[in-house]
Design an enzyme around this catalytic site. Structure first.
Site, mmCIF file in Angstrom:
data_model
loop_
_atom_site.group_PDB
_atom_site.id
_atom_site.type_symbol
_atom_site.label_atom_id
_atom_site.label_comp_id
_atom_site.label_asym_id
_atom_site.label_seq_id
_atom_site.Cartn_x
_atom_site.Cartn_y
_atom_site.Cartn_z
ATOM 1 N N SER A 166 -53.048 74.326 5.799
ATOM 2 C CA SER A 166 -52.767 75.757 5.671
ATOM 3 C C SER A 166 -52.007 76.348 6.847
ATOM 4 C CB SER A 166 -54.078 76.526 5.520
ATOM 5 O OG SER A 166 -54.780 76.035 4.410
ATOM 6 N N HIS B 215 -60.431 84.632 -4.559
ATOM 7 C CA HIS B 215 -60.159 85.801 -3.733
ATOM 8 C C HIS B 215 -59.878 87.047 -4.573
ATOM 9 C CE1 HIS B 215 -59.277 82.563 -0.782
ATOM 10 N NE2 HIS B 215 -59.781 83.463 0.076
ATOM 11 N N CYS C 203 -55.494 82.081 1.215
ATOM 12 C CA CYS C 203 -55.771 81.796 -0.191
ATOM 13 C C CYS C 203 -54.863 80.677 -0.702
ATOM 14 C CB CYS C 203 -55.551 83.054 -1.022
ATOM 15 S SG CYS C 203 -55.677 82.730 -2.798
#
Lengths: 628, 364
Positions: free
Chosen positions: A323, A367, A380
């Site tokens: 991420s 989310h 997310c």
């Protein structure tokens, strides 16, 4: 016995023979004179030359290797005076006997003997070979008194490379070692006359020609036993250039301490200059072990250790970025017209249209509806699956490569690998397969084929901190002439600017990444306590093993080698970045849990303690205020 | 029997040249030892002692030597056997008997004893000797030669053989026989090469033919020696100034290779002077033999003089690279006590023979 003697005849016989012998002798003397005349007149010039060659020898004078400093003048590599026991093999009558007798004077281990035997085989017998280097005081004294009894064994004062910071700098400075037969094939023997060592790894190897210096030469008269009788003339050797590294050894030390017990790497760069501030790979090793040839046992234990201390993870470790790259994917999206305002509903998973496979979000419950800003802050996955799908691999490849993904950074250390930014073309070329849509999806969250090194990760972070300006990272900050002490600073090498359609794209993403740390829902909000400056950051938690569709990842249930890698990238202060950092900790779980606190600690240390940009408050005052 | 006219007579030309060579040897030795007074003094003591021995032998009339010949030879052979036995017990080469003050080499003694014995044998009957005496003489030569070669000391062994053979030749054996012997040598030498010679001896011989083939191995010594001689040139590099000798490139430079030191520092001029001195000694000795009173004296004087020449020839030949390195010192010049004494005994005998013949009316 009765005989009638004829004396006159007897005399005549013998006298005749004497005359014959006189003739024979005359012929033989003429023969000798001719031979000597031939040598002393006809071949005189030739033998004069040979006698000169016998007498005069050229003995190289090795130079002193350049010193290596950190950015504040701390010595990282120097030359210390040591005493070595050296053997001149062609002066030794009985080597085995000599070795056993020397073994009774000082301790000689099997390792010393074995290494010495190897050297003997490799090098010509008229060259001195070290039997034992770096003798202690007692050994030196014993040999000084006794060496006259052992012709061919010599106590020699030598300069030996020493790394005062040992393990702290092993992966950066590297080490020198004895010139090996393999080295000999690649070097100019003339340049290395009389030298024993060559840079093997790290800066010692990268800046070999700078550090080396120039050997001098001495014309000497030697006798038949190689002993120098007279010095005739000499050119003095030139000491190698001193090198100033950009490294901050204190920050380096903090980095290594922060990683203690883990396997991982920290790379910190000053964004404006590209200068490397810290470059830690843990575990490390003591580079001094290698200078005189590491013992087999030491080497075996380093090589076979599961923690792989010999691998420089900062430059050679290749990890999926996870991420940490979401901010960059976001920039690629904006550049392609998919801005932060776009919203996506995250139910906790994503499926390709018509596909059954569920790509999960790290948050099982989802989310809900969120925009680009919140997608970065909360990291997310579903948002970025969707964005990746919309962009497609071609546009992602094109966009990400602009920042430097999939490329080596061009740092001044040899053998930097390139990372990997996958593309259709790459997959066809390397794997001979077509690209699958599912691979696009996971590339959006930095999983799949994509690989970065900690250095590359820090480098792209610096590009972001610079708002697109690309500066080649480097260790070298200045070169200093050893005699004149004139320092030549190395200018930053700006290789280009990643110019986006709108400069505000950078600020949008940087603001999102600020709130990763400072925002109330940021994944790294846990590290913002007491922070006195603004920073941008992004966590990354990288799957090492895919988890079956129906199973939940539970850290405590997973064997260590399958646990997630913990990553974090960040820079600070937000608007005038002084440090960009990448932290990779292997198998340490979530990015927010392990890597992010390490980054905070190091940025704090650098900005507050080293640069003294902000006053460090009493550590408890803020938390007290919070409680209040 | 008439007695000597002048009991104090001594052959002055011979003595003068011997002394000149001894003095020259001290000068060269001083240079070859890196200016060592120590060795100079020891050498002087050797020379002095040898000269005294020489003077003693000038007083021994040839007739007495002739009578002693069988005894001297027998004692010599006995000592050779003892040395060989000690050597085989002591594992390795043994050439000398330690007498405390100095070491006595029986092989050195045989250099004189063999020609004495051969001369005595062939002089029993009228010359030329008949086949029985020739064969007997050959055995007299071969036994000690073999023992010395077994020590193993090939060089000295061959010189002892030579000393005996020269006497046999002087005694007037037929030319046919001489040619036959030379031809059979042509057969024996290759046979010896295969069966008798040690490896180190073979390699020495091989080096002769091409020392440059192995310049750092077996050829090294002889090459360094030739370089020294050649680089000396006509005038030489000057006393104490030879680089090959001062920097110790010349092997065994005090002993077998002292000629190389001399030739480097004194050049071709010095070499010719040295050869003239040697030639004077040899021809003077042959002249004494020529004029000697009886067969025994003639043969012995001729044999000793000729053998002396061969010492010089073989040494210089070997040092300058035309003969194999067989470890023979240069007479009167090389360092070494025993050989010095042997040589001086030889000169003493020559002087004694000269005195003997002079007392019977010979005037030169």
């Amino acid at each position: 016995m009765i005989s009638i003697r004829n004396h006159p005849l007897e005399r005549k016989i013998v006298q005749g023979r004497i005359i014959f012998i006189v003739g024979l002798i005359s012929i033989l003397v003429i023969l000798l004179v001719l031979r000597l005349g031939y040598l002393q007149i006809y071949q005189h010039q030739k033998f004069i030359t040979l006698a000169q060659n016998n007498r005069i020898n050229f003995s190289p004078l090795p130079p002193v290797r350049g010193i290596i400093y950190d950015r504040n003048g701390e010595i990282l590599a120097q030359n210390i005076r040591v005493f070595n026991l050296e053997i001149l093999p062609n002066k030794v009558q009985d080597l085995d006997n000599l070795l056993s007798e020397l073994g009774q004077l000082i301790e000689l281990t099997d390792v010393h003997l074995k290494q010495f035997r190897i050297l003997l085989k490799q090098r010509p017998s008229f060259e001195r070979q070290t039997l034992k280097a770096n003798l202690n005081q007692q050994e030196t004294a014993i040999l000084a008194v006794n060496q006259h009894r052992y012709p061919g064994a010599e106590l020699q004062a030598r300069l030996q490379r020493h790394y005062p910071k040992g393990e702290l700098t092993a992966h950066i400075v590297g080490y020198v070692g004895r010139i090996s037969p393999a080295d000999l094939e690649n070097i100019d023997n003339q340049v290395y006359r009389g030298m024993e060592y060559i840079g093997k790894t790290g800066i010692e190897a990268s800046y070999e020609s700078t550090l080396l210096g120039k050997s001098g030469i001495e014309q000497v008269e030697t006798n038949a036993h190689g002993r120098i009788v007279r010095r005739l003339q000499q050119t003095t050797p030139n000491t190698g250039m001193a090198i100033h590294l950009s490294l901050d050894i204190k920050l380096q030390q903090k980095s290594i301490e922060a990683l203690a017990g883990f396997e991982g790497a920290v790379v910190a760069i000053e964004p404006q200059s590209g200068e490397i501030l810290a470059f830690a790979s843990v575990p490390g090793y003591d580079s001094n072990l290698f200078v005189n040839g590491i013992s087999e046992a030491d080497y075996a234990s380093l090589r076979t250790s599961e923690r792989k201390p010999l691998v420089n993870r900062a430059i050679y470790g290749r990890y999926a970025p996870g991420s940490t790259i979401k901010g960059f994917i976001s920039l690629v999206g904006m550049e392609n017209g998919i801005g932060h305002s776009k919203t996506v509903f995250c139910p906790g998973w994503y499926s390709l249209p018509g596909g059954k496979h569920r790509y999960r979000c790290w948050k099982k419950s989802g989310h809900g509806l969120l925009d680009g800003y919140n997608a970065i802050v909360q990291s997310c996955d579903v948002y970025f699956y969707t964005l990746a799908r919309q962009l497609g691999i071609d546009r992602m490849y094109e966009g990400m490569t602009r920042f430097g993904f999939g490329k080596s950074t061009g740092i001044d250390m040899l053998g930097e690998p390139s990372g990997l930014m996958p593309s259709r073309e790459w997959k066809r070329r390397v794997r001979n397969q077509t690209w699958y849509p599912g691979e696009t999806i996971i590339t959006g969250i930095g999983q799949g084929y994509m690989l970065v090194t900690p250095l590359q990760l820090a480098n792209v972070t610096a590009v972001l901190a610079n708002r697109g300006k690309k500066v080649t990272p480097r260790f070298l900050s200045a070169i200093e002439h050893p005699q004149t002490q004139v320092k030549q600073d190395i200018a930053p090498k700006i290789t280009g600017i990643v110019k986006l359609r709108d400069d505000r794209f950078y600020e949008a993403v940087i603001n999102s990444m600020r709130d990763v740390v400072h925002g109330a829902r940021g994944t790294a909000r846990g590290i913002n306590r007491g922070i006195q400056y603004e920073m941008a950051g992004k966590t990354g938690t990288v799957q090492v093993k895919s988890i079956a569709q129906n199973l939940q990842y539970e850290k405590k249930n997973v064997e260590k080698k399958f646990r997630d890698h913990s990553l974090f990238i960040g820079f600070a202060p937000l608007n005038d970045p002084k440090i960009a950092i990448a932290v990779v900790v292997e198998h340490a779980g979530s990015g927010s849990g392990t890597a992010a606190p390490i980054a905070r600690k190091l940025i704090d240390y650098y900005l507050l303690d080293r640069l003294k940009l902000f006053d460090r408050q009493a550590p408890d005052s803020k938390s007290l205020a919070d409680q209040g | 029997m008439r007695q000597t006219d002048n009991p104090s007579y001594i052959d002055l030309p011979l003595l003068t040249v011997v002394l000149m060579l001894c003095a020259l040897s001290l000068i060269v030795l001083y240079s070859a030892t890196g200016e060592s007074f120590d060795q100079l003094i020891r050498r002087s003591i050797h020379v002095g002692f040898a000269l005294v021995v020489m003077l003693v032998f000038t007083r021994i009339p040839p007739s007495m030597l002739s009578r002693w010949s069988p005894n001297v030879y027998a004692v010599g052979l006995g000592l050779l056997f003892i040395v060989l036995t000690i050597g085989s017990i002591g594992k390795g080469a043994q050439r000398w008997i330690d007498l405390g003050i100095f070491q006595f080499q029986p092989a050195e003694m045989m250099k004189i004893a063999v020609p004495m014995m051969v001369a005595w044998t062939v002089a029993r009957v009228t010359l030329p000797p008949n086949p029985i005496f020739i064969i007997l003489s050959i055995f007299i030569v071969l036994i000690p030669t073999t023992l010395v070669i077994l020590q193993p000391d090939l060089g000295t062994g061959l010189l002892i053989a030579l000393a005996g053979i020269v006497v046999i030749f002087l005694a007037g054996i037929g030319w046919k026989l001489v040619v036959t012997v030379l031809l059979s040598l042509a057969v024996i030498v290759p046979a010896m090469w295969v069966f008798v010679l040690h490896d180190y001896q073979r390699s020495r011989v091989l080096t002769l033919f091409d020392p440059w083939a192995d310049p750092l191995g077996v050829g090294y010594h002889i090459i360094q020696s030739i370089i020294a001689i050649g680089s000396g040139g006509v005038q030489g590099k000057g006393w104490l100034s030879g680089t090959q000798s001062q920097l110790e490139f010349i092997p065994e430079q005090r002993t077998d290779f002292i000629f190389a030191v001399y030739a480097e520092e004194f050049g071709l001029i010095g070499v010719i002077v040295l050869l003239m001195l040697y030639l004077f000694l040899v021809f003077r000795g042959l002249s004494i033999a020529f004029h000697a009173r009886d067969t025994y004296s003639r043969l012995l004087a001729g044999g000793l003089s000729t053998t002396f020449f061969f010492y010089v020839f073989v040494n210089i030949g070997m040092v300058s690279g035309i003969l194999p390195v067989v470890g023979i010192p240069l007479p009167l010049m090389s360092y070494g006590g025993t050989s010095m004494v042997t040589l001086m005994i030889g000169f003493g005998i020559l002087m004694s023979i000269a005195r003997d013949s002079r007392s019977r009316g010979w005037r030169r």
